[in-house]
Write an enzyme that holds these catalytic residues in place. Structure first.
Site, short mmCIF file in Angstrom:
data_model
loop_
_atom_site.label_atom_id
_atom_site.label_comp_id
_atom_site.label_asym_id
_atom_site.label_seq_id
_atom_site.Cartn_x
_atom_site.Cartn_y
_atom_site.Cartn_z
N PHE A 127 -5.90 7.59 -8.18
CA PHE A 127 -5.17 6.72 -7.73
C PHE A 127 -5.50 6.51 -6.01
O PHE A 127 -5.53 7.63 -5.44
CB PHE A 127 -3.38 7.03 -7.76
N ASP A 214 -11.05 11.72 -1.10
CA ASP A 214 -9.69 10.90 -0.89
C ASP A 214 -8.78 12.15 -0.48
O ASP A 214 -8.22 12.50 -1.38
CB ASP A 214 -9.51 9.87 -1.89
N LYS A 243 -0.60 9.05 4.88
CA LYS A 243 0.51 9.95 4.75
C LYS A 243 1.20 10.86 5.77
O LYS A 243 1.76 10.45 6.66
CB LYS A 243 0.45 10.69 3.36
N1 PLP Z 1 -4.85 7.56 -1.90
C1 PLP Z 1 -4.15 8.68 -2.73
C2 PLP Z 1 -4.71 9.93 -2.92
C3 PLP Z 1 -2.78 8.58 -2.62
O1 PLP Z 1 -1.99 9.45 -3.06
C4 PLP Z 1 -2.20 7.18 -2.18
C5 PLP Z 1 -0.68 7.17 -2.24
O2 PLP Z 1 -0.03 7.60 -2.97
C6 PLP Z 1 -2.85 6.39 -1.55
C7 PLP Z 1 -4.35 6.80 -1.49
C8 PLP Z 1 -2.56 5.10 -1.02
O3 PLP Z 1 -1.82 5.26 0.13
P1 PLP Z 1 -1.05 4.05 0.69
O4 PLP Z 1 0.32 4.15 -0.30
O5 PLP Z 1 -0.31 4.56 1.83
O6 PLP Z 1 -1.41 2.73 0.67
#
Ligand code: PLP
Length: 401
Positions: A127, A214, A243
């Protein structure tokens, strides 16, 4: 009728106040927070140092523009360069934006090297966000459905399978990068093996690909080191963050170095809000507080104690597939969908969530104490036992994923 767009399946609780790892609803009822706003409230709620710094910042200046110098952005970038081991930081406002920047960096890196249709290797069950590019990079059909046509240029492989990556390397000369969550959060707390990460990095080096980690959810101290790649002992090229970076103030950052250094030039990317003084004050204060309070060590100690407690109490129970994770990123996989557990938890005064349908996910604030960690275990274990006792096991074939 609510005029807020109906995009979330919300629980019937409104938290109006927080203190440390405790939340309070409108009726004054107390809850133990084992979710921290989905890995956002690094310092817990109402941390005096963060509150004081943000209040002073609001009273001084909230926003200027990237048309001008932003000294706090320099300070935040210096700190991120220091803890990541990389060189350049692009500030944005969320995880998906940090990942959009990463995807653009990879494509630009490819074009600069004469690859006109650059492709990025991505993982099943990953994700990366909900913009068109990031949902296309992600591995969830549920997230993608209804938003086709997807963005092209992603090649998907299973996590923890180096041969699959080697196969792609042998046949696809357009690949320019690997994009991976070293611990998949939304996908169910699926941990990449450290030897797999090292092998992946080796393949990247052999092929001059970017390694893009990521760490939006798993990074920033949650696993006992600043970043998961540091457990594997190498430096990636691109690290998207968000986050927990500013303790609850919206912020994202795409940190780059090594092979990716210098890829973006003026005009290649931008953001109106990205890196504004308020968010940067949040970043600087959060990172400094984490260091001063030894929160990485605490995350490892308390997180491992929670996981150990859950393993001891639930590990051999029929219906529990696995207790897994690292530090303050913990998953308990059941053999059946268990979304109802979230409401059972709220009724018992415990906040957590369920992801990938059947994985209980805990992402506590890094300030959680050992005593509070024990309370998480004491509250969660009877809930899981009660749930397993009253619900039917999934048929074998459906349970096998
Ligand atoms: N990347 C990862 C690993 C995530 O867990 C998330 C959100 O849960 C995101 C990207 C996307 O982040 P945002 O909700 O701040 O756009």
């Amino acid at each position: 009728m609510s005029h807020v767009m109906n995009t979330y399946a919300r629980q019937p609780v409104a938290f109006v106040r927080g203190q440390g790892v405790w939340l309070y609803d409108e009726a004054g009822r107390q809850y133990l927070d084992a979710l921290a706003g989905i890995a956002v409230n690094t310092l817990g709620h109402n941390h005096p140092r963060l509150v004081k710094a943000l209040q002073a910042q609001v009273a001084s200046i909230i926003h200027t523009s990237n048309l001008f110098q932003v000294p706090l952005q320099e300070q935040a970038a210096d700190r991120l360069a220091q803890i990541t081991g990389l060189d350049e930081v692009f500030f944005c406002n969320s995880g998906l934006e940090a990942n959009e920047a990463a995807i653009k960096v990879a494509r630009k890196y490819g074009h600069d090297r004469g690859v006109n249709e650059p492709a990025i290797i991505v993982m099943e069950k990953s994700f990366h966000g909900r913009s068109l590019a990031t949902l296309s990079a992600g591995g969830s059909r549920k997230v993608q459905a209804g938003f086709e046509p997807l963005v092209q240029g992603f090649v998907r492989v299973p996590l923890n399978d180096l041969d699959a990556v080697r196969q792609v390397a042998a046949h696809n000369k357009n690949v320019v990068a690997v994009f991976i969550e070293p611990i998949q959060g939304e996908g169910g707390i699926n941990v990449a093996r450290l030897d797999y990460l090292r092998g992946l990095k080796e393949i990247c080096d052999q092929n001059q690909w970017l390694f893009m980690s990521d760490e939006v959810q798993c990074g920033l101290g949650r696993t006992g080191k600043w970043f998961v790649y540091q457990h594997a002992g190498f430096l990636p090229d691109v690290v998207p963050l968000a986050k927990g970076l500013a303790g609850g103030v919206p912020v994202g950052a795409c940190v780059i170095g090594n092979r990716a250094r210098g890829v973006f030039k003026p005009g290649n990317h931008g953001s109106t809000f990205g890196g504004n003084p308020l968010a940067m004050c949040g970043v600087v204060t959060t990172l400094d507080t984490m260091k001063d309070e030894g929160l990485l060590e605490n995350a490892l100690k308390v997180g491992d104690a929670i996981r150990g407690g859950l393993q001891a109490a639930l590990g051999s129970l029929p219906g529990v597939v696995e207790v897994r994770g690292m530090g303050m990123m913990i998953g308990v996989e059941l053999d059946r969908p268990c979304g109802e557990l979230v409401k059972m938890g709220l009724d018992a005064g415990l906040v957590f969530n369920v992801t990938a349908d059947n994985v209980i996910r805990l992402l506590p604030a890094l300030v959680m104490s050992e005593v509070e960690g024990r309370q998480v275990v004491e509250r969660l274990v009877p809930l899981v036992k009660a749930f397993l006792g009253q619900s039917a096991a999934a048929p074998r074939a459906a349970a096998a994923r």
